[in-house]
Motif scaffolding. Sequence first.
Motif, PDB file in Angstrom:
ATOM      1  N   PHE A  77       0.810  -1.221   0.000  1.00  0.00           N
ATOM      2  CA  PHE A  77       0.000   0.000   0.000  1.00  0.00           C
ATOM      3  C   PHE A  77       0.844   1.272   0.000  1.00  0.00           C
ATOM      4  O   PHE A  77       0.299   2.370  -0.167  1.00  0.00           O
ATOM      5  N   LYS A  78       2.163   1.153   0.188  1.00  0.00           N
ATOM      6  CA  LYS A  78       3.009   2.341   0.340  1.00  0.00           C
ATOM      7  C   LYS A  78       2.945   3.296  -0.847  1.00  0.00           C
ATOM      8  O   LYS A  78       2.838   4.520  -0.663  1.00  0.00           O
ATOM      9  N   PRO A  79       3.035   2.798  -2.109  1.00  0.00           N
ATOM     10  CA  PRO A  79       2.949   3.743  -3.229  1.00  0.00           C
ATOM     11  C   PRO A  79       1.620   4.495  -3.265  1.00  0.00           C
ATOM     12  O   PRO A  79       1.588   5.688  -3.588  1.00  0.00           O
ATOM     13  N   PHE A  80       0.521   3.801  -2.955  1.00  0.00           N
ATOM     14  CA  PHE A  80      -0.788   4.449  -2.905  1.00  0.00           C
ATOM     15  C   PHE A  80      -0.786   5.545  -1.849  1.00  0.00           C
ATOM     16  O   PHE A  80      -1.279   6.658  -2.078  1.00  0.00           O
ATOM     17  N   GLU A  81      -0.227   5.257  -0.690  1.00  0.00           N
ATOM     18  CA  GLU A  81      -0.163   6.247   0.380  1.00  0.00           C
ATOM     19  C   GLU A  81       0.696   7.436  -0.024  1.00  0.00           C
ATOM     20  O   GLU A  81       0.327   8.606   0.188  1.00  0.00           O
ATOM     21  N   GLU A  82       1.858   7.141  -0.610  1.00  0.00           N
ATOM     22  CA  GLU A  82       2.790   8.208  -0.990  1.00  0.00           C
ATOM     23  C   GLU A  82       2.198   9.149  -2.027  1.00  0.00           C
ATOM     24  O   GLU A  82       2.372  10.372  -1.947  1.00  0.00           O
TER      25      GLU A  82
END
Length: 456
Positions: A77-82
Amino acid sequence: MHRRAGVLVAGTVAALALAACSTGEGGTPGGTGTSGGTAGGSVDCADYEQYGDLSGKTITVYAGIVAPEDTPYITSFKPFEECTGAKVDYQADKQFEQQILVRAQAGNTPDIAIVPQPGLLAQLVATGTVKAAPEGVAKNVEEFWDPSWKELGSVDGTFYAAPSGASVKSLVWYSPKQFKDNGYEVPQTLDELKSLTEKIVADGNNKPWCAGIASGEATGWPLTDWMEDFVLRVGGGDVYDQWVKHEIAFNSEVPTEALDMVGEYLKDPANVNGGFGDVSTIATTAFQDAGLPILQDQCSLHRQASFYAANFPEGTNIAEDGDVFAFYLPAKDDSTKPVLGAGEFVTAFSDRPEVQALLEFWSTDTWANLKAKASSDETNGGWISANKGLDTANLVNPIDKLSAEILLDPASEFRFDGSDQMPAAVGNGAFWREATAWITGQSTQETLDKIEAAWP
């Protein structure tokens, strides 16, 4: 716990075959499955512009997938969050299957839940708290999955939950070194599996099988997998489907023969329970621990799903020439290849824009490849999906590769785990309970009669 699910998934093999050669073109972010960022890599946020600015928004995700298997989810999920500014709050709970129903009935729901059983999804929908999947998710699922996966995520014709991960259950874990030292060969038929079991008994070095079914309130579920695998092998896919849907009785001829065949392995004191004691220890041995005696040569064989890889100690070499590996639980002969499996489904209790955005991202090939890359570390057990956009080059875990090979085989006859689709009174009630009574001495006939009587 990644347990079960349960109707015919015709075309699943084809879906995975397409995954192996897919170009991934298709109008979703990162269509080739290579963009969208990696753990610790750069992210092209242009791929995420369609989700909008979600700064300051928090999305709660509730699941039964705990450490270490939760880490790849959080990483994915990190890219979505970033790129969107949203925060994904992942909450893991070993008692998920009980607690999610309690929370739904109390109106205390998370935004999103990862549901391992279509039967549980139906129960949640019945509470009136589940939201239908947004249009963008439906379009992605229609593009990237076989239609039968969408059917599994639907209740009474309404689509609620997109598929996510998958697992293969028709596996037997073993020690390649032990096999080599003793001259054992991987069996190709059920007759050969029986002969191998008898040879290990005759050699007298250990008990051939180790097993454990203890799982808290879910004690007994590993036996349901054993029985389902053998119903599929004795009766074939069509009879299996009839049994799951209760078009034939639970105590009819094929299920009876199947459970008796399981008993030939697990209720024979000569065969079990390597490393733990006798037959009576199966009911009290935690399923997480059940296969570990293979590493000490206390048993040779353990039937359990692909996700069991996560239970071996850190540093265990899981490979065809390693400390432990697995082989396909064979069929009656080489003319058929029945495969039992399971999967996860993502559903929501909120239709807020940020929740719908995460659901849509989650249903893309971009997310599937991010998750596969994040799961490549041997310490978290690996991961596979039937998403057609999954680049199989991202599957570096040997068990994932084996699982994909089994699913991709044109001869494979894939079925979802049956007990997850059966009514709750049976699938996670009488079936678990009576299977436990069976392994502790109850007869096959009485066991199946009681389960049949429990069917609503």
